[in-house]
Motif scaffolding. Structure first.
Motif, PDB file in Angstrom:
ATOM      1  N   ILE A  82       0.921  -1.110  -0.139  1.00 28.00           N
ATOM      2  CA  ILE A  82      -0.031   0.070  -0.066  1.00 28.00           C
ATOM      3  C   ILE A  82       0.860   1.277   0.016  1.00 28.00           C
ATOM      4  CG2 ILE A  82      -1.781   1.172   1.172  1.00 28.00           C
ATOM      5  CD1 ILE A  82      -2.694  -1.238   2.499  1.00 28.00           C
ATOM      6  N   PRO A  83       0.793   2.199  -0.766  1.00 31.77           N
ATOM      7  CA  PRO A  83       1.280   3.378  -0.915  1.00 31.77           C
ATOM      8  C   PRO A  83       1.422   4.190   0.241  1.00 31.77           C
ATOM      9  CG  PRO A  83       0.297   3.167  -2.929  1.00 31.77           C
ATOM     10  CD  PRO A  83      -0.275   2.014  -2.047  1.00 31.77           C
ATOM     11  N   PHE A  84       2.197   4.956   0.506  1.00 27.20           N
ATOM     12  CA  PHE A  84       2.494   5.951   1.671  1.00 27.20           C
ATOM     13  C   PHE A  84       0.954   6.887   1.857  1.00 27.20           C
ATOM     14  CE2 PHE A  84       3.289   9.636   4.094  1.00 27.20           C
ATOM     15  CZ  PHE A  84       4.528   9.276   5.102  1.00 27.20           C
ATOM     16  N   GLU A  85       0.619   7.143   0.866  1.00 26.21           N
ATOM     17  CA  GLU A  85      -0.500   8.255   1.015  1.00 26.21           C
ATOM     18  C   GLU A  85      -1.830   7.337   1.244  1.00 26.21           C
ATOM     19  OE1 GLU A  85       1.586   7.852  -1.450  1.00 26.21           O
ATOM     20  OE2 GLU A  85       2.745   9.997  -1.469  1.00 26.21           O
ATOM     21  N   ILE A  86      -1.964   6.134   0.547  1.00 27.83           N
ATOM     22  CA  ILE A  86      -3.132   5.362   0.884  1.00 27.83           C
ATOM     23  C   ILE A  86      -3.222   4.772   2.399  1.00 27.83           C
ATOM     24  CG2 ILE A  86      -4.605   3.232   0.144  1.00 27.83           C
ATOM     25  CD1 ILE A  86      -3.588   3.918  -2.583  1.00 27.83           C
ATOM     26  N   LEU A  87      -2.197   4.444   2.756  1.00 23.13           N
ATOM     27  CA  LEU A  87      -1.901   4.059   4.097  1.00 23.13           C
ATOM     28  C   LEU A  87      -2.152   5.176   5.146  1.00 23.13           C
ATOM     29  CD1 LEU A  87      -1.182   1.444   5.832  1.00 23.13           C
ATOM     30  CD2 LEU A  87       1.089   2.200   6.000  1.00 23.13           C
ATOM     31  N   GLY A  88      -2.207   6.386   4.830  1.00 20.22           N
ATOM     32  CA  GLY A  88      -2.221   7.596   5.630  1.00 20.22           C
ATOM     33  C   GLY A  88      -3.610   7.740   5.600  1.00 20.22           C
ATOM     34  N   GLU A  89      -4.367   7.414   4.592  1.00 24.95           N
ATOM     35  CA  GLU A  89      -5.724   7.866   4.670  1.00 24.95           C
ATOM     36  C   GLU A  89      -6.549   6.667   5.234  1.00 24.95           C
ATOM     37  OE1 GLU A  89      -7.710  10.350   3.177  1.00 24.95           O
ATOM     38  OE2 GLU A  89      -5.682  11.287   2.634  1.00 24.95           O
ATOM     39  N   ILE A  90      -5.977   5.508   5.401  1.00 26.04           N
ATOM     40  CA  ILE A  90      -6.598   4.513   6.219  1.00 26.04           C
ATOM     41  C   ILE A  90      -6.357   4.586   7.583  1.00 26.04           C
ATOM     42  CG2 ILE A  90      -6.400   2.053   6.781  1.00 26.04           C
ATOM     43  CD1 ILE A  90      -5.558   1.404   3.929  1.00 26.04           C
ATOM     44  N   PHE A  91      -5.363   5.061   8.046  1.00 30.11           N
ATOM     45  CA  PHE A  91      -5.198   5.713   9.450  1.00 30.11           C
ATOM     46  C   PHE A  91      -6.057   6.843   9.864  1.00 30.11           C
ATOM     47  CE2 PHE A  91      -0.499   4.190   9.457  1.00 30.11           C
ATOM     48  CZ  PHE A  91      -0.524   2.878   9.468  1.00 30.11           C
ATOM     49  N   TYR A  92      -6.336   7.775   8.777  1.00 33.02           N
ATOM     50  CA  TYR A  92      -7.105   8.745   9.194  1.00 33.02           C
ATOM     51  C   TYR A  92      -8.562   8.316   9.361  1.00 33.02           C
ATOM     52  CZ  TYR A  92      -9.697  13.238   8.664  1.00 33.02           C
ATOM     53  OH  TYR A  92     -10.707  14.181   8.878  1.00 33.02           O
ATOM     54  N   LEU A  93      -8.952   7.426   8.597  1.00 33.79           N
ATOM     55  CA  LEU A  93     -10.430   7.077   9.086  1.00 33.79           C
ATOM     56  C   LEU A  93     -10.287   6.103  10.386  1.00 33.79           C
ATOM     57  CD1 LEU A  93     -11.097   5.117   5.591  1.00 33.79           C
ATOM     58  CD2 LEU A  93     -11.880   7.243   6.475  1.00 33.79           C
ATOM     59  N   VAL A  94      -9.286   5.525  10.843  1.00 36.68           N
ATOM     60  CA  VAL A  94      -9.199   4.946  12.253  1.00 36.68           C
ATOM     61  C   VAL A  94      -9.025   6.028  13.180  1.00 36.68           C
ATOM     62  CG1 VAL A  94      -8.099   3.391  13.743  1.00 36.68           C
ATOM     63  CG2 VAL A  94      -8.143   2.927  11.245  1.00 36.68           C
ATOM     64  N   VAL A  95      -8.439   6.972  12.989  1.00 35.40           N
ATOM     65  CA  VAL A  95      -8.328   8.185  14.009  1.00 35.40           C
ATOM     66  C   VAL A  95      -9.672   8.961  14.080  1.00 35.40           C
ATOM     67  CG1 VAL A  95      -7.354  10.249  14.471  1.00 35.40           C
ATOM     68  CG2 VAL A  95      -5.978   8.427  13.601  1.00 35.40           C
ATOM     69  N   TRP A  96     -10.262   8.984  12.765  1.00 41.11           N
ATOM     70  CA  TRP A  96     -11.453   9.996  13.066  1.00 41.11           C
ATOM     71  C   TRP A  96     -12.697   8.989  13.672  1.00 41.11           C
ATOM     72  CZ3 TRP A  96     -13.463  14.577  11.713  1.00 41.11           C
ATOM     73  CH2 TRP A  96     -14.640  14.639  11.292  1.00 41.11           C
ATOM     74  N   GLU A  97     -12.665   7.888  13.442  1.00 39.05           N
ATOM     75  CA  GLU A  97     -13.564   6.935  14.441  1.00 39.05           C
ATOM     76  C   GLU A  97     -13.474   6.756  15.897  1.00 39.05           C
ATOM     77  OE1 GLU A  97     -16.984   4.739  14.834  1.00 39.05           O
ATOM     78  OE2 GLU A  97     -16.461   5.586  12.955  1.00 39.05           O
ATOM     79  N   THR A  98     -11.903   6.826  15.966  1.00 40.75           N
ATOM     80  CA  THR A  98     -11.472   6.652  17.545  1.00 40.75           C
ATOM     81  C   THR A  98     -11.882   8.131  18.201  1.00 40.75           C
ATOM     82  OG1 THR A  98      -9.802   5.417  16.998  1.00 40.75           O
ATOM     83  CG2 THR A  98      -9.715   6.483  19.080  1.00 40.75           C
ATOM     84  N   PHE A  99     -11.768   9.392  17.529  1.00 39.31           N
ATOM     85  CA  PHE A  99     -11.854  10.668  17.993  1.00 39.31           C
ATOM     86  C   PHE A  99     -13.430  10.661  18.362  1.00 39.31           C
ATOM     87  CE2 PHE A  99     -12.668  15.032  17.280  1.00 39.31           C
ATOM     88  CZ  PHE A  99     -11.952  15.800  18.486  1.00 39.31           C
ATOM     89  N   HIS A 100     -14.438  10.339  17.622  1.00 41.20           N
ATOM     90  CA  HIS A 100     -15.862  10.391  17.559  1.00 41.20           C
ATOM     91  C   HIS A 100     -16.626   9.445  18.596  1.00 41.20           C
ATOM     92  CE1 HIS A 100     -14.892  13.116  14.498  1.00 41.20           C
ATOM     93  NE2 HIS A 100     -16.069  13.957  14.782  1.00 41.20           N
ATOM     94  N   SER A 101     -15.545   8.341  18.997  1.00 44.44           N
ATOM     95  CA  SER A 101     -16.344   7.275  19.719  1.00 44.44           C
ATOM     96  C   SER A 101     -15.776   7.552  21.386  1.00 44.44           C
ATOM     97  CB  SER A 101     -15.906   5.937  19.706  1.00 44.44           C
ATOM     98  OG  SER A 101     -14.525   6.008  19.520  1.00 44.44           O
ATOM     99  N   TYR A 102     -15.232   8.815  21.604  1.00 47.16           N
ATOM    100  CA  TYR A 102     -14.879   9.262  22.975  1.00 47.16           C
ATOM    101  C   TYR A 102     -14.174   7.975  23.599  1.00 47.16           C
ATOM    102  CZ  TYR A 102     -18.790  12.341  22.530  1.00 47.16           C
ATOM    103  OH  TYR A 102     -19.546  13.244  21.980  1.00 47.16           O
TER     104      TYR A 102
END
Length: 513
Positions: A82-102
């Motif tokens: 997985i390219p660097f940028e796509i892996l970063g986007e996957i990480f972002y989805l995880v962080v977004w879900e974590t941030f909004h789940s308290y």
């Protein structure tokens, strides 16, 4: 390198002839024969133990080899491709879900901090993706968050920030320190979430500190969940005026346990900019007044406590861009219906030509919905309809769905007081039978109509007293349920789940809403 294992095994013991003869018969063994049989079995088990001990090094070596294979297979893992940028986007989805789940504190036990401890590559991706660090949580219960916040701000570089402030009981110095740092960067705020559990003299100091915001040039979403400050505190106007200079603000979620805050919001608040609003109100009259301030609204969800008599001369509000509308009476005690009259539904004063999804909860009847659709000419655009009411008129619902809404794909009809379904044990609901018959006839006349998923709920129905049925064919799916749902703007954020039936012939299940 080749490893050689050498060991010798004794020949298997030969059973006595009298045991072989006994084995080939069904005779009862004597006490002597029983002892001989046990002795022979013990000798066999002894040789098995000897074999196990001899092969133990081989099993250990096999386990080591399997673990080594598993370890080196990681080199061939697809995630390495997985390219660097796509892996970063996957990480972002995880962080977004974590941030909004308290997430539970400390935050370092969750993404994005965890990504820095997996491998050098993952750490490089996490540290090289600024938006992973743009979600800042301010929680009074977490001391020592100032250095973490400053580190996040440094790693986020200049990307817009998502700020969430959770304030419950007391005015803590460490919260003030973190807040001051964030206030100095308020021009980078993209999302601001303020959740104050209870207002007091100390928590009001927090709101007063927020009035020091100098600019909100990037703010797009505002989420507020708080009690109402004292009317005499003078804080309301100052608080709302903060957001009057937010040129990009398009989304507002405002939940108040006391609705006076919204009533006292100044007219300078940029209502005309908003495209998405979720809020509470005191009554349907206030909700109608609010809708009049939202000419560009696309998604609107309002819950109110009282249904009052609306003036027949109230002006009709044109909402040309509205796609989703949820109107809900929050008071489930029934008191909100005291001043309700059938001809004063809020829907009578709306025009929604592009409406796609409509949910009404105890605020309108079938005639009001039909009137809205006819007046707005949105029959061709409406695809989702959830109808929560007491005393459902079955004939009008059938006419509305089968004749007026040709493109409807999702229908939920919920009758709180009962009457939608029969009470005769094991009797098939007449409403379902008629619905199916008319649907089949309509499909024969117009076979191009889309599939329709229907969920029927009778709030007074008891499981087992009638036949809870499911019907399915190529274009119609009907499920009958006895599980009522009381949505609440504050309690569950209107997180409706599409009542899709996962299989062609599904069994009765609990409502997942």
């Amino acid at each position: 390198m080749t490893f050689t294992f050498t060991f010798s095994l004794p020949e298997p013991p030969i059973p006595p002839d009298h045991l072989v003869d006994l084995l080939n018969s069904n005779a009862l063994p004597s006490s002597i024969e029983s002892r001989h049989t046990i002795s022979y079995i013990d000798e066999l088990e002894s040789q098995i133990s000897m074999l196990d001990k001899a092969t133990e090094p081989i099993q250990l070596r096999r386990a080591e080899l399997m673990q080594t294979i598993k370890t080196y297979k990681a080199i061939l893992s697809p995630i390495r491709c997985i390219p660097f940028e796509i892996l970063g986007e996957i990480f972002y989805l995880v962080v977004w879900e974590t941030f909004h789940s308290y997430p539970r504190l400390p935050v370092t036990q969750h993404a994005p901090w965890l990504f820095t401890r997996v491998s050098r590559r993952w750490s490089a991706v996490a540290l090289g993706t600024p938006k992973l660090w743009s979600m800042i949580l301010v929680d009074e219960g977490y001391r020592g968050q100032l250095p973490l916040t400053e580190l996040c701000l440094a790693r986020s570089r200049n990307v817009p920030l998502n700020v969430k402030i959770l304030y419950r009981r007391q005015h803590n110095a460490h919260v003030v320190e973190v807040l001051d740092v964030l206030l100095s960067l308020s021009d980078r705020w993209r999302t601001a979430e303020l959740m104050v559990e209870s207002l007091s003299a100390t928590t009001c100091k927090l709101l007063q500190r927020l009035t020091r915001i100098h600019g909100l040039s990037n703010l797009k979403t505002l989420v507020i969940d708080l009690d109402t400050p004292d009317q005499d505190s003078g804080l309301d106007a100052a608080f709302w005026n903060i957001f009057a200079v937010a040129p990009q603000l398009t989304s507002l979620e405002a939940c108040f346990w006391d609705d006076r805050s919204l009533r006292r919001a100044p007219f300078s608040f940029p209502w005309h900019q908003l495209t998405r609003v979720r809020t509470t109100a005191a009554s349907n009259t206030q909700a109608l007044s609010l809708l009049g301030k939202l000419p560009n609204i696309v998604e609107c969800k309002i819950g109110f406590d009282k249904l009052k008599v609306l003036s027949a001369h109230s002006r009709v509000i044109h909402l040309p861009y509205l796609r989703t509308l949820v109107l809900q009476l929050q008071d489930d005690s029934g008191d909100g219906l005291v001043e309700y009259k059938k001809h004063t539904s809020l829907l009578d004063f709306l025009e929604t030509p592009r409406l796609q999804s409509l949910t009404t909860h105890e605020i309108a009847d079938e005639d009001d919905v039909t009137s809205l659709i006819t007046r707005s000419d949105c029959a061709a655009t409406l695809t989702s309809f959830r109808f929560h009411l007491s005393s459902i008129d079955q004939e009008k619902v059938l006419e509305l769905v089968l004749e007026t809404l040709p493109h409807l794909t999702l229908l939920r009809v919920e009758d709180f007081d009962g009457g939608l379904l029969p009470r005769t044990p094991m009797e098939e609901p007449a409403f379902v039978r008629v619905f199916v018959e008319e649907w089949v006839a309509g499909q024969a006349a117009s076979p191009l109509r889309q599939s329709l998923h229907v969920r029927l709920v009778d709030g007074q129905l008891e499981d087992g007293k009638v036949r809870l049925s499911t019907f399915a064919d190529d274009s119609l799916f009907i499920t009958v349920s006895s599980t009522p749902h009381w949505p609440s703007v504050i309690a569950d954020d209107f997180h409706y789940v599409d009542d899709r039936i996962s299989s062609r012939y599904s069994s009765q299940s609990d409502d997942v809403e």
